[in-house]
Design a protein around this motif. Structure first.
Motif, PDB file in Angstrom:
ATOM      1  N   LEU A  84     180.425  70.661 111.994  1.00 19.93           N
ATOM      2  CA  LEU A  84     180.359  70.729 110.526  1.00 19.93           C
ATOM      3  C   LEU A  84     179.667  72.009 110.062  1.00 19.93           C
ATOM      4  CD1 LEU A  84     179.558  67.035 109.619  1.00 19.93           C
ATOM      5  CD2 LEU A  84     181.584  68.318 108.954  1.00 19.93           C
ATOM      6  N   ARG A  85     178.622  72.433 110.762  1.00 23.35           N
ATOM      7  CA  ARG A  85     177.959  73.697 110.406  1.00 23.35           C
ATOM      8  C   ARG A  85     178.896  74.882 110.612  1.00 23.35           C
ATOM      9  NH1 ARG A  85     173.562  71.168 112.949  1.00 23.35           N
ATOM     10  NH2 ARG A  85     173.940  72.325 114.872  1.00 23.35           N
ATOM     11  N   GLU A  86     179.679  74.853 111.706  1.00 25.72           N
ATOM     12  CA  GLU A  86     180.633  75.939 111.955  1.00 25.72           C
ATOM     13  C   GLU A  86     181.705  75.984 110.860  1.00 25.72           C
ATOM     14  OE1 GLU A  86     182.017  75.074 115.880  1.00 25.72           O
ATOM     15  OE2 GLU A  86     180.200  75.850 116.842  1.00 25.72           O
ATOM     16  N   ILE A  87     182.201  74.825 110.455  1.00 21.58           N
ATOM     17  CA  ILE A  87     183.201  74.766 109.380  1.00 21.58           C
ATOM     18  C   ILE A  87     182.594  75.259 108.072  1.00 21.58           C
ATOM     19  CG2 ILE A  87     184.600  73.191 107.980  1.00 21.58           C
ATOM     20  CD1 ILE A  87     184.862  71.447 110.532  1.00 21.58           C
ATOM     21  N   ALA A  88     181.343  74.886 107.819  1.00 18.98           N
ATOM     22  CA  ALA A  88     180.674  75.327 106.592  1.00 18.98           C
ATOM     23  C   ALA A  88     180.507  76.835 106.567  1.00 18.98           C
ATOM     24  CB  ALA A  88     179.319  74.635 106.465  1.00 18.98           C
ATOM     25  N   ALA A  90     182.433  78.987 108.120  1.00 16.76           N
ATOM     26  CA  ALA A  90     183.774  79.563 107.963  1.00 16.76           C
ATOM     27  C   ALA A  90     184.246  79.471 106.513  1.00 16.76           C
ATOM     28  CB  ALA A  90     184.767  78.858 108.880  1.00 16.76           C
ATOM     29  N   GLN A  91     183.848  78.408 105.796  1.00 15.76           N
ATOM     30  CA  GLN A  91     184.269  78.239 104.407  1.00 15.76           C
ATOM     31  C   GLN A  91     183.250  78.788 103.419  1.00 15.76           C
ATOM     32  OE1 GLN A  91     185.266  74.173 103.606  1.00 15.76           O
ATOM     33  NE2 GLN A  91     187.015  74.185 104.990  1.00 15.76           N
ATOM     34  N   ASP A  92     182.166  79.386 103.920  1.00 10.79           N
ATOM     35  CA  ASP A  92     181.104  79.963 103.094  1.00 10.79           C
ATOM     36  C   ASP A  92     180.509  78.913 102.146  1.00 10.79           C
ATOM     37  OD1 ASP A  92     179.360  81.978 102.331  1.00 10.79           O
ATOM     38  OD2 ASP A  92     180.632  82.593 100.663  1.00 10.79           O
ATOM     39  N   CYS A  93     180.136  77.762 102.715  1.00 16.44           N
ATOM     40  CA  CYS A  93     179.487  76.705 101.935  1.00 16.44           C
ATOM     41  C   CYS A  93     178.426  76.056 102.815  1.00 16.44           C
ATOM     42  CB  CYS A  93     180.501  75.679 101.442  1.00 16.44           C
ATOM     43  SG  CYS A  93     181.299  74.739 102.751  1.00 16.44           S
ATOM     44  N   LYS A  94     177.784  75.031 102.298  1.00 15.52           N
ATOM     45  CA  LYS A  94     176.763  74.325 103.053  1.00 15.52           C
ATOM     46  C   LYS A  94     177.347  73.035 103.635  1.00 15.52           C
ATOM     47  CE  LYS A  94     172.972  76.116 100.347  1.00 15.52           C
ATOM     48  NZ  LYS A  94     171.784  75.799  99.567  1.00 15.52           N
ATOM     49  N   ASP A  97     177.963  70.216 101.198  1.00 12.12           N
ATOM     50  CA  ASP A  97     179.209  70.263 100.423  1.00 12.12           C
ATOM     51  C   ASP A  97     180.343  69.557 101.176  1.00 12.12           C
ATOM     52  OD1 ASP A  97     177.856  71.770  98.505  1.00 12.12           O
ATOM     53  OD2 ASP A  97     178.428  73.662  99.465  1.00 12.12           O
ATOM     54  N   LEU A  98     180.359  69.701 102.498  1.00 12.28           N
ATOM     55  CA  LEU A  98     181.377  69.017 103.299  1.00 12.28           C
ATOM     56  C   LEU A  98     181.145  67.505 103.308  1.00 12.28           C
ATOM     57  CD1 LEU A  98     181.628  71.473 106.323  1.00 12.28           C
ATOM     58  CD2 LEU A  98     183.118  71.315 104.331  1.00 12.28           C
ATOM     59  N   TYR A  99     179.869  67.086 103.328  1.00 15.40           N
ATOM     60  CA  TYR A  99     179.580  65.653 103.268  1.00 15.40           C
ATOM     61  C   TYR A  99     180.092  65.071 101.956  1.00 15.40           C
ATOM     62  CZ  TYR A  99     176.152  66.983 106.867  1.00 15.40           C
ATOM     63  OH  TYR A  99     175.533  67.491 107.977  1.00 15.40           O
ATOM     64  N   LEU A 100     179.847  65.781 100.853  1.00 19.29           N
ATOM     65  CA  LEU A 100     180.313  65.302  99.547  1.00 19.29           C
ATOM     66  C   LEU A 100     181.837  65.255  99.491  1.00 19.29           C
ATOM     67  CD1 LEU A 100     177.862  67.066  97.077  1.00 19.29           C
ATOM     68  CD2 LEU A 100     177.761  64.750  97.995  1.00 19.29           C
ATOM     69  N   GLU A 101     182.486  66.260 100.098  1.00 18.87           N
ATOM     70  CA  GLU A 101     183.950  66.274 100.141  1.00 18.87           C
ATOM     71  C   GLU A 101     184.469  65.049 100.905  1.00 18.87           C
ATOM     72  OE1 GLU A 101     187.534  69.059 101.980  1.00 18.87           O
ATOM     73  OE2 GLU A 101     185.542  69.933 101.679  1.00 18.87           O
ATOM     74  N   GLY A 102     183.817  64.728 102.009  1.00 16.74           N
ATOM     75  CA  GLY A 102     184.209  63.547 102.780  1.00 16.74           C
ATOM     76  C   GLY A 102     184.012  62.261 101.998  1.00 16.74           C
TER      77      GLY A 102
END
Length: 121
Positions: A84-88, A90-94, A97-102
């Motif tokens: 998840l940190r690697e994806i964040a 790559a997408q220039d976010c925290k 933000d990915l947790y909220l998207e999920g």
């Protein structure tokens, strides 16, 4: 220059026992001592005033208390969090933000609106 040795628990108990029993009373059992507490004045606090009162810890330090939103923990394998940190990155976010998207995707799949729920509606 070594530290002064700490007193043992037996030394502490002997010191307490040797003090004057002005605020110490005995209970029904002779071997047990209880300390009388000074009366504590309580006051009614409304929910509006809760934010203005700052709780103080045992050493006088202020404690942060969360009133609006409770803390939530997420448990997963460390490799999941690393991905998840690697994806964040790559997408220039925290990662948050990915947790909220999920959460949005899960709630949408079950017919709920994340943003409305998050606003308290």
């Amino acid at each position: 220059m070594s530290k002064k040795p700490r007193p043992s628990i037996n030394d502490q108990l002997a010191r307490i026992a040797s003090q004057s029993p002005s605020n110490v009373t005995t209970s029904s059992r002779d071997s047990v001592l209880t300390l009388e507490h000074e009366s504590v004045e309580t006051r009614n606090v409304s929910r509006d005033n809760v934010a203005s009162i700052e709780p103080v810890g045992p050493d006088g330090y202020k404690r942060r208390v969360r009133y609006e939103k409770p803390h939530a923990s997420l448990y997963a394998h460390p490799k999941v969090f690393k991905a998840l940190r690697e994806i964040a990155v790559a997408q220039d976010c925290k990662p948050h933000d990915l947790y909220l998207e999920g959460l949005r995707l899960v709630l949408k799949a079950h017919g709920r609106d994340f943003d409305a729920l998050n606003r308290g509606e």
